[in-house]
Design a protein around this motif. Structure first.
Motif, mmCIF file in Angstrom:
data_model
loop_
_atom_site.group_PDB
_atom_site.id
_atom_site.type_symbol
_atom_site.label_atom_id
_atom_site.label_comp_id
_atom_site.label_asym_id
_atom_site.label_seq_id
_atom_site.Cartn_x
_atom_site.Cartn_y
_atom_site.Cartn_z
ATOM 1 N N ALA A 177 -6.246 15.647 27.048
ATOM 2 C CA ALA A 177 -6.427 16.205 25.707
ATOM 3 C C ALA A 177 -5.196 15.968 24.848
ATOM 4 C CB ALA A 177 -6.724 17.705 25.795
ATOM 5 N N GLY A 178 -4.024 16.022 25.464
ATOM 6 C CA GLY A 178 -2.784 15.784 24.730
ATOM 7 C C GLY A 178 -2.654 14.353 24.263
ATOM 8 N N VAL A 179 -3.011 13.403 25.126
ATOM 9 C CA VAL A 179 -2.958 11.986 24.744
ATOM 10 C C VAL A 179 -3.937 11.716 23.607
ATOM 11 C CG1 VAL A 179 -3.457 9.629 25.523
ATOM 12 C CG2 VAL A 179 -2.138 11.172 26.968
ATOM 13 N N GLU A 180 -5.118 12.304 23.681
ATOM 14 C CA GLU A 180 -6.094 12.143 22.605
ATOM 15 C C GLU A 180 -5.563 12.720 21.297
ATOM 16 O OE1 GLU A 180 -9.726 13.865 23.986
ATOM 17 O OE2 GLU A 180 -10.079 12.287 25.470
ATOM 18 N N ALA A 181 -4.841 13.834 21.392
ATOM 19 C CA ALA A 181 -4.245 14.445 20.203
ATOM 20 C C ALA A 181 -3.203 13.520 19.582
ATOM 21 C CB ALA A 181 -3.618 15.789 20.557
ATOM 22 N N ILE A 182 -2.389 12.886 20.429
ATOM 23 C CA ILE A 182 -1.367 11.950 19.941
ATOM 24 C C ILE A 182 -2.023 10.780 19.221
ATOM 25 C CG2 ILE A 182 0.466 10.347 20.625
ATOM 26 C CD1 ILE A 182 1.004 12.238 23.017
ATOM 27 N N ARG A 183 -3.060 10.224 19.836
ATOM 28 C CA ARG A 183 -3.753 9.095 19.221
ATOM 29 C C ARG A 183 -4.390 9.503 17.895
ATOM 30 N NH1 ARG A 183 -4.698 4.270 21.979
ATOM 31 N NH2 ARG A 183 -5.321 3.703 19.859
ATOM 32 N N ALA A 189 1.159 6.666 21.928
ATOM 33 C CA ALA A 189 0.875 7.631 22.992
ATOM 34 C C ALA A 189 1.394 7.170 24.339
ATOM 35 C CB ALA A 189 -0.625 7.886 23.081
ATOM 36 N N VAL A 190 2.236 8.009 24.952
ATOM 37 C CA VAL A 190 2.764 7.766 26.294
ATOM 38 C C VAL A 190 2.233 8.857 27.212
ATOM 39 C CG1 VAL A 190 4.842 7.681 27.719
ATOM 40 C CG2 VAL A 190 4.839 6.634 25.440
ATOM 41 N N ALA A 191 1.659 8.452 28.347
ATOM 42 C CA ALA A 191 1.120 9.411 29.303
ATOM 43 C C ALA A 191 1.958 9.423 30.574
ATOM 44 C CB ALA A 191 -0.322 9.063 29.646
ATOM 45 N N ILE A 192 2.032 10.604 31.196
ATOM 46 C CA ILE A 192 2.680 10.761 32.489
ATOM 47 C C ILE A 192 1.601 11.136 33.491
ATOM 48 C CG2 ILE A 192 4.420 11.996 33.827
ATOM 49 C CD1 ILE A 192 5.607 10.357 31.551
ATOM 50 N N GLY A 193 1.404 10.287 34.506
ATOM 51 C CA GLY A 193 0.376 10.576 35.504
ATOM 52 C C GLY A 193 -0.242 9.300 36.045
ATOM 53 N N LYS A 194 -1.504 9.395 36.468
ATOM 54 C CA LYS A 194 -2.207 8.245 37.009
ATOM 55 C C LYS A 194 -2.860 7.452 35.883
ATOM 56 C CE LYS A 194 -3.171 10.382 41.492
ATOM 57 N NZ LYS A 194 -4.211 10.803 42.466
ATOM 58 N N LYS A 195 -2.644 6.146 35.889
ATOM 59 C CA LYS A 195 -3.096 5.294 34.794
ATOM 60 C C LYS A 195 -4.591 5.415 34.526
ATOM 61 C CE LYS A 195 -2.446 0.637 32.972
ATOM 62 N NZ LYS A 195 -1.841 -0.701 33.220
ATOM 63 N N GLU A 196 -5.378 5.548 35.588
ATOM 64 C CA GLU A 196 -6.833 5.601 35.406
ATOM 65 C C GLU A 196 -7.291 6.854 34.668
ATOM 66 O OE1 GLU A 196 -6.020 6.726 39.830
ATOM 67 O OE2 GLU A 196 -5.203 5.379 38.314
ATOM 68 N N HIS A 200 -6.740 6.048 27.010
ATOM 69 C CA HIS A 200 -6.385 6.026 25.586
ATOM 70 C C HIS A 200 -4.875 5.912 25.339
ATOM 71 C CE1 HIS A 200 -10.516 6.903 24.815
ATOM 72 N NE2 HIS A 200 -10.462 8.113 25.326
ATOM 73 N N ALA A 201 -4.070 5.995 26.397
ATOM 74 C CA ALA A 201 -2.616 5.908 26.222
ATOM 75 C C ALA A 201 -2.193 4.461 25.974
ATOM 76 C CB ALA A 201 -1.911 6.450 27.455
ATOM 77 N N HIS A 202 -1.133 4.290 25.181
ATOM 78 C CA HIS A 202 -0.581 2.949 24.984
ATOM 79 C C HIS A 202 0.130 2.472 26.243
ATOM 80 C CE1 HIS A 202 -1.011 4.111 20.644
ATOM 81 N NE2 HIS A 202 -1.482 2.887 20.616
ATOM 82 N N VAL A 203 0.722 3.425 26.977
ATOM 83 C CA VAL A 203 1.347 3.107 28.259
ATOM 84 C C VAL A 203 1.335 4.368 29.109
ATOM 85 C CG1 VAL A 203 3.719 3.691 27.571
ATOM 86 C CG2 VAL A 203 3.344 1.990 29.366
#
Length: 223
Positions: A177-183, A189-196, A200-203
């Motif tokens: 939900a946070g990554v979607e908010a950033i987008r 958008a940068v995510a911390i966790g499992k790529k799958e 929607h994250a840029h990285v």
């Protein structure tokens, strides 16, 4: 997007320090009191979500419809918060996640602004316990935010308070939900966790230790 990175906006739980376990334990206690089957898996749905909305999700686990008044809902939410505050009172500077102090130091030296954009109304207390008050230019007051993530309101508020355009910001999150908010805020958008988990994250980085100021600057330039 703006070529020049002017600000990095951080979520708190799971990005600066791992308070996710504290939230889980507090919600689990409420679930146990109400005889609801609250699990770690279901807890993932609560990340980045406001306290009252989290409570409603928890209550949805009941096999029968639960009709609580607003007063009762608020009392339950406050009870969860009291349990959580007891747990986070033990947080100390050594609980900052790996790589974060170095990243913040480099950003400050480069003149890039920093902010906390968290759904947690306890963000100020957590940052104080971590002794990081001087590391962030602003902390958005969650009490003034009307819409939970994935609505971009908290990230847009951070950019506005920093005095920068959303397009000049990178946001860092550990929740979908946070990554979607950033987008939605038109930030990188940068995510911390499992790529799958974060299409929607840029990285996506597997952990905070992989974060690097120069890489964030280049990522922002590209997007």
């Amino acid at each position: 997007m703006s070529d020049k990175l002017q600000a990095v906006i951080f979520d708190l739980d799971g990005v600066i320090t791992d308070t996710a376990e504290h939230h889980y334990l507090a919600w689990k206690a409420i679930g146990d009191e109400l005889n609801l089957p609250f699990t770690r898996e279901f807890n993932e749905n609560l990340k980045g979500v406001s306290r009252l909305e989290s409570l409603r999700l928890l209550l949805s686990l009941s096999p029968v419809e639960l009709n609580y008044s607003e007063e009762q809902l608020n009392a339950l939410a406050e009870r969860k918060n009291d349990l959580y505050k007891e747990l986070i009172a033990q947080i100390k500077p050594s609980d900052v996640l790996p790589g974060i102090p170095e990243l913040l130091g480099k950003l400050k030296r480069l003149g890039i602004k920093t902010a906390i954009a968290s759904a947690s109304k306890n963000a100020f207390s957590v940052i104080k316990n971590l002794k990081m008050e001087e590391q962030f230019d602003i902390i958005v007051d969650a009490a003034e935010i009307k819409n939970s993530k994935p609505d971009p309101e908290v990230f847009l508020a951070a950019a506005e308070q920093l005095g920068v355009k959303p397009e000049a910001c990178v946001g860092i999150e550990d929740a979908v939900a946070g990554v979607e908010a950033i987008r939605s805020a038109h930030m990188t958008a940068v995510a911390i966790g499992k790529k799958e988990h974060f299409p929607h994250a840029h990285v996506t980085y597997s952990c905070t230790a992989e974060l690097n100021a120069d890489a964030l600057i280049e990522l922002h330039r590209q997007h």
